[in-house]
Every structure is written in C-alpha cells, then in structure tokens.
Write a protein that holds these residues in place. Structure first.
Motif, mmCIF file in Angstrom:
data_model
loop_
_atom_site.group_PDB
_atom_site.id
_atom_site.type_symbol
_atom_site.label_atom_id
_atom_site.label_comp_id
_atom_site.label_asym_id
_atom_site.label_seq_id
_atom_site.Cartn_x
_atom_site.Cartn_y
_atom_site.Cartn_z
ATOM 1 N N GLN A 37 0.847 -1.191 0.000
ATOM 2 C CA GLN A 37 0.000 0.000 0.000
ATOM 3 C C GLN A 37 0.880 1.237 0.000
ATOM 4 O O GLN A 37 1.672 1.441 0.925
ATOM 5 N N LYS A 41 -2.654 5.370 -0.669
ATOM 6 C CA LYS A 41 -3.600 4.356 -0.223
ATOM 7 C C LYS A 41 -3.942 3.305 -1.275
ATOM 8 O O LYS A 41 -4.821 2.483 -1.046
ATOM 9 N N PHE A 42 -3.272 3.348 -2.428
ATOM 10 C CA PHE A 42 -3.493 2.277 -3.396
ATOM 11 C C PHE A 42 -2.936 0.981 -2.829
ATOM 12 O O PHE A 42 -1.795 0.931 -2.354
ATOM 13 N N LEU A 43 -3.741 -0.073 -2.917
ATOM 14 C CA LEU A 43 -3.339 -1.373 -2.399
ATOM 15 C C LEU A 43 -3.179 -2.314 -3.587
ATOM 16 O O LEU A 43 -4.127 -2.540 -4.337
ATOM 17 N N GLN B 38 -11.205 -0.169 5.816
ATOM 18 C CA GLN B 38 -9.879 -0.089 6.431
ATOM 19 C C GLN B 38 -9.810 1.074 7.405
ATOM 20 O O GLN B 38 -10.027 2.233 7.022
ATOM 21 N N TYR B 87 -13.095 0.401 0.261
ATOM 22 C CA TYR B 87 -12.618 -0.027 -1.052
ATOM 23 C C TYR B 87 -13.632 -0.965 -1.693
ATOM 24 O O TYR B 87 -14.336 -1.705 -0.996
ATOM 25 N N PHE B 101 -7.633 -3.568 -5.982
ATOM 26 C CA PHE B 101 -8.072 -2.424 -5.196
ATOM 27 C C PHE B 101 -7.831 -1.118 -5.937
ATOM 28 O O PHE B 101 -6.879 -0.989 -6.685
ATOM 29 N N GLY B 102 -8.698 -0.144 -5.688
ATOM 30 C CA GLY B 102 -8.471 1.226 -6.158
ATOM 31 C C GLY B 102 -7.921 2.032 -5.000
ATOM 32 O O GLY B 102 -7.279 1.498 -4.107
ATOM 33 N N SER B 103 -8.200 3.331 -5.005
ATOM 34 C CA SER B 103 -7.669 4.207 -3.957
ATOM 35 C C SER B 103 -8.619 4.366 -2.791
ATOM 36 O O SER B 103 -8.254 4.915 -1.766
#
Lengths: 113, 111
Positions: A37, A41-43, B38, B87, B101-103
């Motif tokens: 991450q 916050k991009f995972l 999260q 998310y 996943f995106g942001s």
C-alpha cells in the motif's frame, strides 16, 4: 488470538540493506498473499501462495522474494532496498484460492532512508 | 483486471444512511464485487460481496445494477466508528482469485 500476524510492525532501514518481513496465520487457510500500500492508499497485490505454491506473481522487482516454509507462513525478503520501497506491506490469507473474503494482517510500515 | 473508481472522500453525520458508489466499467462476466473497510494502521476488513442485484448482511447492503458497471455500498445509520476508508475491489474469476483495489473512499462521520 491474532488471526494474521506480521513482524515487525515498523521497519526503518537504509538504502541498499536487505530486510525480511514475516507473516503467520492461525486460521488454517490454504492461501496467503502479500500486498503493498503506497502513500496514496493504493493497495496492490504482489504475490500469492496456495499450499506453499506460488500462484500469483505480479510485476514486482526481483529484489522481492517471497518464501513459504509451510501453509501457515509467508515471508517477504527484500534485497538492496530502495527509497521507492517505502510503503506499508500487508499480508493476507483466505480459506482457499477461490475465496472472496481475505483476512489481512496489521501491516508492516517500511521506511527506507 | 477490472479497474475501479470511487469518490476520494465523503462526509456524513451520525445516524444517517450513507451510500458509497464505485465504478467498474470493464468488469468481466465472471468477476464479483467485494467491499472492504480499512481503519488507520490496520489491514482491510471484508464487508460484503455480490454479483448482481441486492445483497444484505448484518452490517451493510450492496446494490448492483443489471449492467454491473457500478455498485453502491449502503451503510444504515452510521456512527463515528464507521469513519474509515472503503474499497470496492473486483475479484477476478478463476482458481487464483485476485483482488484489484483502487484508492478507496475516505468516509468521515461527524457528530
């Protein structure tokens, strides 16, 4: 009891060093993952192992090498650390490779100076 | 892999219903939609998943239209403890299911 645990929680090191992050799950799951991450916050998924076999290997520098000694453990070794490797690394597990629900660990914040 | 787009942030007040939307225009036929929550300094936590129409569990509802190019997570009567990043990763089909996943959307619940 913690389901998915990671050590260490924080890791500060200098460029060029080699470091490892350890992950353990006590859920009896077959599949484990490593995610990265970034600061925005991009995972993003890095690797996945199913019953100790590598099944997902995203475009990650070969300085990153996962190792799964058994189903309950998935470690991440990073060689020649670079500034851009600074991020939070999450370990996760799921019952099997086909499960929608993944259980994430608390993360390891890696800072490379 | 399906790419997702969400609003960066949204605010709400305690007790209100909150709807968070997610766009996944290139979702594949066999892909499923999942939502994760999260909190700061924690890993994401699974909330709900669905394929189409409506799915409800004890914490949220998920609405997916017929074209499946978007989805909406509905949180009824939010509280301060619902402040988190949400998310909407699409999970790919096949034996090696992969979450993309995106942001995420930062939801802030105000008193």
């Amino acid at each position: 009891d913690t389901a998915v645990s990671q050590t260490p929680k924080y890791l500060v090191t200098q460029m060029g060093n080699d470091k490892s992050i350890k992950c353990e799950q006590n859920l009896g799951h077959d599949t484990m993952y490593w995610y990265k991450q970034d600061s925005k916050k991009f995972l993003k998924i890095m690797f996945s192992y199913n019953n100790k076999e590598l099944i997902i290997n995203e475009t990650v520098p070969n300085r990153f090498s996962p190792k799964s000694p058994d189903k309950a453990h998935l470690n991440l070794h990073i060689n020649s650390l670079e500034l851009g490797d600074s991020a939070v690394y999450f370990c996760a597990s799921s019952q099997s490779a086909g499960e929608y629900e993944q259980y994430f660990g608390p993360g390891t914040r890696l800072t490379v100076t | 892999l399906a790419k997702t787009t969400q609003p960066i942030s949204m605010d709400s007040y305690e007790g209100q219903e909150v709807n968070i939307t997610c766009s996944h225009n290139n979702i594949a036929t066999n892909d499923y939609i999942t939502w994760y929550q999260q909190f700061p300094s924690q890993g994401p936590r699974f909330i709900i998943q669905g394929y189409k129409t409506k799915v409800t569990n004890e914490v949220a509802s998920l609405f997916i239209p017929a074209d499946r190019k978007s989805s909406t997570l509905s949180l009824p009567r939010v509280s301060l403890s619902d402040t988190a990043v949400y998310y909407c990763p699409v999970i790919s089909s096949g034996s090696a299911r992969q979450l993309t996943f995106g942001s995420g959307t930062q939801l802030t619940v105000l008193p």
